[in-house]
Each structure stands twice: as structure tokens, then as C-alpha cells.
Design an enzyme around this catalytic site. Structure first.
Site, mmCIF file in Angstrom:
data_model
loop_
_atom_site.group_PDB
_atom_site.id
_atom_site.type_symbol
_atom_site.label_atom_id
_atom_site.label_comp_id
_atom_site.label_asym_id
_atom_site.label_seq_id
_atom_site.Cartn_x
_atom_site.Cartn_y
_atom_site.Cartn_z
ATOM 1 N N GLY A 367 0.522 -1.133 0.639
ATOM 2 C CA GLY A 367 -0.038 -0.184 -0.165
ATOM 3 C C GLY A 367 1.142 0.932 0.342
ATOM 4 O O GLY A 367 2.407 1.076 0.083
ATOM 5 N N SER A 369 1.237 3.452 2.492
ATOM 6 C CA SER A 369 1.567 3.303 3.425
ATOM 7 C C SER A 369 2.461 2.704 3.854
ATOM 8 O O SER A 369 3.533 2.940 5.029
ATOM 9 C CB SER A 369 0.326 3.552 4.545
ATOM 10 O OG SER A 369 -0.105 2.618 4.003
ATOM 11 N N GLY A 370 2.509 1.263 4.066
ATOM 12 C CA GLY A 370 3.235 0.054 3.964
ATOM 13 C C GLY A 370 2.769 -1.069 2.875
ATOM 14 O O GLY A 370 1.879 -1.117 2.084
ATOM 15 N N ALA A 371 3.651 -1.924 3.683
ATOM 16 C CA ALA A 371 3.346 -3.389 3.115
ATOM 17 C C ALA A 371 2.440 -4.317 4.131
ATOM 18 O O ALA A 371 2.751 -3.593 4.617
ATOM 19 C CB ALA A 371 4.855 -4.311 2.783
ATOM 20 N N ASP A 505 -13.952 6.053 -0.466
ATOM 21 C CA ASP A 505 -13.182 5.383 -1.368
ATOM 22 C C ASP A 505 -13.203 4.365 -1.630
ATOM 23 O O ASP A 505 -12.478 3.369 -1.978
ATOM 24 C CB ASP A 505 -11.633 5.792 -0.694
ATOM 25 C CG ASP A 505 -10.766 5.758 -1.520
ATOM 26 O OD1 ASP A 505 -11.101 6.280 -2.900
ATOM 27 O OD2 ASP A 505 -9.643 5.322 -1.350
HETATM 28 N N1 LIG Z 1 -6.329 -8.055 5.292
HETATM 29 C C1 LIG Z 1 -5.703 -8.575 4.253
HETATM 30 N N2 LIG Z 1 -5.304 -9.695 3.646
HETATM 31 C C2 LIG Z 1 -5.182 -9.667 2.846
HETATM 32 N N3 LIG Z 1 -4.821 -8.612 1.918
HETATM 33 C C3 LIG Z 1 -4.964 -7.438 1.711
HETATM 34 C C4 LIG Z 1 -5.488 -6.999 3.622
HETATM 35 N N4 LIG Z 1 -5.230 -5.941 4.012
HETATM 36 C C5 LIG Z 1 -4.508 -5.414 2.526
HETATM 37 N N5 LIG Z 1 -4.644 -6.399 1.252
HETATM 38 C C6 LIG Z 1 -3.550 -6.229 0.335
HETATM 39 O O1 LIG Z 1 -2.424 -5.584 0.714
HETATM 40 C C7 LIG Z 1 -2.445 -4.403 -0.496
HETATM 41 C C8 LIG Z 1 -1.755 -3.345 0.687
HETATM 42 O O2 LIG Z 1 -3.362 -2.972 0.997
HETATM 43 P P1 LIG Z 1 -3.542 -1.639 1.858
HETATM 44 O O3 LIG Z 1 -4.805 -1.251 2.299
HETATM 45 O O4 LIG Z 1 -1.853 -1.002 2.461
HETATM 46 O O5 LIG Z 1 -3.848 -0.723 0.312
HETATM 47 P P2 LIG Z 1 -3.489 0.648 -0.276
HETATM 48 O O6 LIG Z 1 -5.082 1.282 0.876
HETATM 49 O O7 LIG Z 1 -3.638 0.291 -1.805
HETATM 50 O O8 LIG Z 1 -2.679 1.339 0.544
HETATM 51 P P3 LIG Z 1 -2.856 2.663 2.212
HETATM 52 O O9 LIG Z 1 -3.793 2.157 2.706
HETATM 53 O O10 LIG Z 1 -1.268 2.600 2.627
HETATM 54 O O11 LIG Z 1 -2.934 3.955 1.026
HETATM 55 C C9 LIG Z 1 -3.611 -4.249 -0.906
HETATM 56 O O12 LIG Z 1 -3.489 -4.390 -2.330
HETATM 57 C C10 LIG Z 1 -4.722 -5.013 -0.649
HETATM 58 O O13 LIG Z 1 -5.521 -6.165 -1.458
#
Ligand SMILES: Nc1ncnc2c1ncn2[C@@H]1O[C@H](COP(=O)(O)OP(=O)(O)OP(=O)(O)O)[C@@H](O)[C@H]1O
Length: 653
Positions: A367, A369-371, A505
């Protein structure tokens, strides 16, 4: 109001940043000031009041029909509303142009102003014609003239044409204002101290769309690589995946080698698809580069503080009911007080190092903000921490969880992370990704532990299905599957809206699925909580292609922005992508502001029930747009398949 000498509706524009924008105003002349109001109710502050003692000349001008110019000294203090004060202070503006409805009206105003201004001789000069440059398109330069430089640059690289300008100049300006505010381009352009800064106008979507869309692609590609369905350009992305931080992988078992593509599986993608995919990916890669660029500069300590908050759309709940007085969520503001936020985080996060409690298995995604890592719980923390004990969840050794690791010092917008934490902590519902616990390590790192959604996000499913369907003539999902996803998302949204939270969003990237085919909403960074005390929000967030017109138009907005985005997500499921995705983002914003409800390209592929539902979501008039409660009554949702029936769709993962 006392002492009024003359009043009436006029059009006006200022010789400054918005010098091409005529605005309708109610003009009032009294003994001391010439004041411009938004309406003829005097209860509100004027947008501008010019002291009559500052007016040095008034003359007729051929800029518009029935038009005159007021010249004034700018070192005198005008009464300027806060919203205008930014460019009043930063630009030396000398003229105001006023256009009246009739010739007679024009003379009336000239006479009245001359009579009251001490620096004027008392004799007007209405025939003093001057030619001023106003906004237009110069074919020699190949660009718009008479607009601020930053806008001219944006227009030059966008696909907005002069025809668009002629069709709806207001929508073009709306898009430009929105784009600039959203990207904080003002900040970048004023940062002359940073020589590495590339001031080229941006061609790509805003930082948020970049990271959302690109991340999803990155994650999808990473998964594809693991599963071995790779296209030849995929390794480009592989190299961009951040390695797992060393300190966190002690004794754990991540093997990125597993992500290499398998030759055999390349046959899944047709040549045509590969080309399409490549174009999309290259476009997104370009967007990603700009995202990195923006983020880097956004967090740079050398940057000047941003200018005051951009014009604020006001968020308010549609039903006007009393708001839950929680007031916990933070507004997205420019000053990001780290200490205060970290303190607040500690009310939710456990203040211990969680590394001994988890074994990292593999990276699930990246993401902004992080992995996010797939991890296994191997040990429970000591149970004397109330945040752990009070949690409603049972923890089980060996359970698989997702851990989002965030390096706090690298985050330009910690409020988003804090919001995500607060909303997840408070929102336990079957259609919301379940938050388990969070840890904060040395005030530096935040680990958010949540249920693992192994099915990935909806975007991946749509992309993967499109990849297999070489003809690209059918929708990625059938109607029953679409109805299922939408029904579950609606239920999650109903829960949020009932708790006075707007997600802001909603899009396929933020809908996750697990191995049982269950559908859950994630990504609560942009959530806003509406409270009685703070019902006005000064932020414009979300992802432009999914954004409701009232946000782009910077009007007040409420929970129904999520309904619009839900409609756009349904279009993604039918057409394979949201409307205008192939347009550059500035043009997309213009089209959202100008076009109203978008057109479904493959309308023939779905039934009347689906189209009716979509219609209810995509009403530009918010009053006519359905609420999620109303949406849940639509026949379309009766088509929903069961989670079991949805599961085969996940086979591509
Ligand atoms: N609970 C989860 N289980 C499996 N995969 C997840 C989970 N949460 C997030 N991911 C996957 O990890 C990736 C990064 O998730 P994240 O929520 O950090 O993404 P983002 O919303 O793009 O970034 P951010 O919230 O940091 O702005 C996404 O592609 C998402 O599909």
C-alpha cells in the site's frame, strides 16, 4: 442594512488569479465600501469589500457588454473573506471588472460610485475603451492564454480541448481547481529551494488514484507471478516490490524467489490481451513514478507549509439527523502533529514489540503507507494489556492474519492511518475487514493486525477475468455475482452510514474477498465521521474516477458520495473499468463535472433490474440519489448468488 446607496446583481471578475472567471455577485454601495455578496441576503460576510477611499479610477471598458473597470490601491486593507485572502495577499491586484445587466444599470453604477469616492473627480469617463487580454486559445502557442501559469501547463498536457472550454468553461475551471488543490501543486511549485524538483505539469491521476490503482496492479502482478501467470513485462514490477524489512523477518520464511513467473502459464494470456495489459500497466507505471515523486516531495522537510486549506466541500449527512458525538476521526489537514497522533494511536495500539508473536509468511501487497504481509500467529502477547483483553476477538495460535506494517516517520499523512485504525477498531461487521489488534514499536512502526483475506481485492478478480476473456466482449462477472458483491458492499456501507461514517473511497481496489467468498470493505483512511460539533470537513479525498460530481464541484457532500462510487464500481464490473479511465485525470475530472451520469458501455449485457439499480446510484442530484438503505430494497439484489456460488470466481488466485 443601513446607508445603502445602490444595490443590485452584477457579474464581476478580479484582475488576479481567476481573471477569466466571471462570477455573479450582489453588489452593494454604501458610504464607505463597495461590497460583493454571494446573495442578496446580508446575513453572510461579503466575499470582498473595497474601501471607497482606495478607488482611484473608474472607467468603461470593452471587455464585456455593459462593463466598467475599477482601479484601486491595494495597500489599503480590504475586508476579504478567508477563502479569498490567500490570493489577495499573494497577488498584487489592481482592477475589478463589473458587468451589469443593462446599459442603464451601468450608468447608474458609474454615477453612484463617482459620487461617493473621494479620490475621483466626480466626473466619469465612460468612453475610455481599453483592450484587455482575457482567456482564450492561442493557436500559435497551442495553448490557453490568460490563465495562471500552472493551469496553462496542466491544460497543455491534458486532453482538455478548446471545444471543452467552449462547451463548459466552468467545468474546466472546476476540474483545474480541484486537480490543483488535490495534488497540492501549489506547494511543489513554490518550492524553489529544491533544485531536483521537476515542475513539469502532471499528466497522470492524483497521488491517491496513482497509489490505489497502481498498488492494486502491483499486488495483482505479484500474485500473478507467484501463481506463474506472467506476461513478459511483469518483471519490471517485480523489481519494484519493496523487500521485507530485515529487522522484521528474523527467522521467518519469506521466499521472493517463489514469485518468478512460470513459462508454461504464459499461454493463459492472449497476444491481444498482453498488448492491452501492457498499455494499461505502462500507463500505471508512469502514474506510479509520479506518485513516488509527489510523495517524496510531500514528506520533504524542506517544503514550505502548504497554503491554507483549499476551498472546502462541506460533508453532511443527508438525513440531517443528529450526529454521533464521537469526534474521534481526524481531519486531513496540512499540519500533521506526529506526537499528538502517536499519542492517539496508543489509545488503540498495544505499546510492545510484536515480532516474537508472528511468523511472516509472504508479502500480500503493497500500500502507499506500507506493505501487507500474510503472517502466522505463533505466540500470544501477555494478557495484561487492556487493549488486548478488551478486544472482542479470540486469538488462536497458528491462525493466519494479515499485518500491515507502517513506518510512521515516512508518512506524510499520519491522520489517514490514524483514521483507518480508529474506524477499524470500532467497526465490527461481517462486511468490514476485521481488525484484530495493533502494535506500536518505539513510536516508529505501526503494525495493524487484521483478518487475512486470501481472495484478494475485487480489482484483481476483474483484471484476471478480463485476462482470460480474450474477446473482452462479456462482463468480467455475471449478473448474479455482481449483485452478490454489491449487496454485501451495501450492507457494509449501511453499517458505516448508520454509524455516521462516510467511507469516501469505495472502489473495487477496496473490496476484499476471503477463501469462503465473503466480501468485505477495507481501507478506511479516508473515512470521515460526522459529529454535531464538526459537521464541516475541509478535505477533498477519494479517487477521482469514482468520485461523485458534488465532490469535484466542491459542493457540500454527504454519505451519498459512497452510493455514487458504488455505482461506478458496478460499472467496473460490467464494463471492466470505471468511466473515463482512459482519459487523462484532468479531463476525467472535467467529464465528471460536465457530463452528469456516465454512460454504461455494455448496457446490453445486463438486465433492466441492474440498470435501474445503477440509475439510482448515479443520480447527479443528490436528493434523487438513493440511500444505501433504499438500495438494499432493489430487485437487482435479489439476483445475488451465494458465497459458495461465488467461490469458483476466486480460482484464478
Ligand atoms: N486483510 C488483508 N488481507 C489480504 N490482503 C490485504 C489485506 N489488507 C490489504 N491487503 C492487500 O494489500 C495491499 C495493500 O493494502 P493497503 O490497505 O495497504 O493498500 P492501500 O489502501 O492501497 O494503501 P494505503 O492504505 O497504505 O493507502 C492491497 O492490495 C490489498 O489488497
Amino acid at each position: 442594512m443601513k446607508g445603502i446607496k445602490r444595490e443590485g446583481w452584477i457579474s464581476y471578475k478580479a484582475d488576479g488569479m481567476f481573471s477569466f472567471l466571471w462570477q455573479k455577485r450582489y453588489l452593494v454601495l454604501n458610504d464607505s465600501y463597495l461590497s460583493f455578496y454571494k446573495s442578496n441576503r446580508f446575513s453572510e460576510e461579503p466575499v470582498l469589500s473595497v474601501a471607497l477611499t482606495s478607488i482611484t479610477n473608474v472607467s468603461r471598458i470593452q471587455l464585456k457588454q455593459n462593463c466598467f473597470e475599477i482601479l484601486r490601491l491595494t495597500d489599503q486593507k480590504d475586508n476579504v473573506s478567508p477563502i479569498n485572502s490567500y490570493f489577495y495577499e499573494s497577488n498584487s491586484r489592481k482592477s475589478i471588472f463589473i458587468s451589469t445587466g443593462t446599459e442603464q444599470d451601468l450608468h447608474g453604477w458609474l454615477d453612484a460610485i463617482f459620487a461617493k469616492c473621494p479620490l475621483l473627480s466626480g466626473v466619469s469617463s465612460p468612453t475610455n475603451f481599453t483592450h484587455k487580454v482575457h482567456v482564450g486559445y492561442d493557436p500559435k502557442v497551442g495553448n490557453f492564454v490568460g490563465v495562471p501559469d500552472s493551469w496553462a501547463k496542466l491544460l497543455q498536457t491534458s486532453e482538455i480541448t478548446y471545444d471543452d472550454w467552449n462547451r463548459n468553461s466552468k467545468a474546466v475551471i472546476t476540474a483545474l481547481q480541484f486537480y490543483e488543490d488535490y495534488n497540492g501543486l501549489g506547494t511543489i511549485e513554490t518550492n524553489k529551494s529544491n533544485p531536483s524538483l521537476d515542475l513539469k505539469p502532471l499528466k497522470s491521476p492524483t497521488k491517491y488514484i496513482v497509489n490505489k490503482r497502481t498498488n492494486s496492479i502491483k499486488r495483482s502482478l505479484s500474485k500473478t507471478l507467484r501463481k506463474g501467470k506472467a506476461d513478459s513485462i511483469l518483471p519490471v514490477y517485480q523489481s519494484e516490490l519493496k523487500p521485507f524489512p530485515r529487522s522484521a523477518v528474523n527467522n521467518n520464511s519469506i521466499n521472493l524467489e517463489d514469485e518468478k513467473p512460470h513459462e508454461n502459464d504464459r499461454m493463459y494470456a492472449s497476444r491481444e490481451n498482453a498488448t492491452n495489459l501492457r498499455t494499461k500497466q505502462l500507463k500505471r507505471k508512469e502514474q506510479q513514478a509520479i506518485q513516488h515523486h509527489l510523495q517524496k516531495h510531500d514528506s520533504s522537510a524542506t517544503l514550505k507549509p502548504r497554503r491554507v486549506a483549499p476551498m472546502a466541500p462541506v460533508a453532511k449527512f443527508h438525513d440531517g439527523k443528529a450526529k454521533i458525538p464521537k469526534g474521534n476521526l481526524l481531519e486531513l489537514k496540512d499540519a500533521d502533529d506526529s506526537e499528538e497522533i502517536i499519542m492517539k494511536m496508543k489509545t488503540v495500539a498495544i505499546d510492545v514489540n510484536p515480532r516474537p508473536y508472528f511468523q511472516m509468511i509472504e508479502k500480500a501487497g503493497q500500500g502507499a503507507s506500507g506493505a501487507v504481509y500474510l503472517s502466522k500467529r505463533i505466540k500470544l502477547p501477555q494478557k495484561n494489556d487492556s487493549k488486548f483483553l478488551n478486544s472482542h476477538c479470540d486469538r488462536i495460535i497458528e491462525e493466519r492474519v494479515a499485518i500491515k506494517q507502517i513506518h510512521l516517520s515516512e508518512q506524510p499523512k499520519k491522520q489517514l492511518i490514524m483514521n483507518e485504525l480508529l474506524v477499524m477498531n470500532d467497526s465490527h461487521h461481517e462486511n468490514i475487514v476485521n481488525f484484530l489488534e495493533a502494535y506500536i514499536i518505539d513510536d516508529e512502526e505501526l503494525w495493524v493486525v487484521m483478518e487475512y483475506m486470501e481472495g484478494g481485492c475485487l480489482t484483481d478478480i476483474l483484471d484476471a477475468t478480463a485476462e482470460v476473456d480474450a474477446s473482452n466482449k462479456s462482463s468480467p462477472l455475471n449478473e448474479n455475482q455482481m449483485a452478490y458483491i454489491i449487496k454485501e458492499t451495501c450492507q457494509g456501507l449501511k453499517f458505516l452510514h448508520d454509524n455516521k461514517i462516510i467511507h469516501r473511497d469505495i472502489k473495487s481496489d477496496n473490496i476484499l474477498l476471503n477463501s469462503q467468498g465473503l466480501v468485505k470493505i477495507t481501507d478506511f483512511g479516508f473515512c470521515v465521521e460526522l459529529t454535531e460539533k464538526r459537521s464541516k470537513r475541509a478535505t477533498m479525498v477519494g479517487t477521482p474516477y469514482w468520485m461523485a460530481p458534488e465532490i469535484v464541484n466542491q459542493k457540500g457532500y454527504g454519505e451519498k458520495v459512497d452510493v455514487w462510487s458504488l455505482g461506478i464500481m458496478l460499472i467496473e464490473m460490467i464494463d471492466g473499468e470505471p468511466p473515463y479511465l482512459n482519459e487523462d485525470p484532468l479531463k476525467a475530472l472535467f467529464l465528471i463535472a460536465n457530463n452528469g451520469s456516465p454512460i454504461l458501455r455494455r448496457a446490453e449485457l445486463v438486465s433492466e433490474k441492474t440498470r435501474q439499480f445503477l440509475d439510482a446510484c448515479l443520480q447527479v442530484n443528490v436528493e434523487l440519489r438513493a440511500s444505501v438503505g433504499e438500495l438494499l430494497m432493489f430487485d437487482f439484489l435479489l439476483l445475488a448468488c451465494s458465497p459458495e456460488e461465488f467461490k469458483p470466481t476466486l480460482k484464478w488466485y
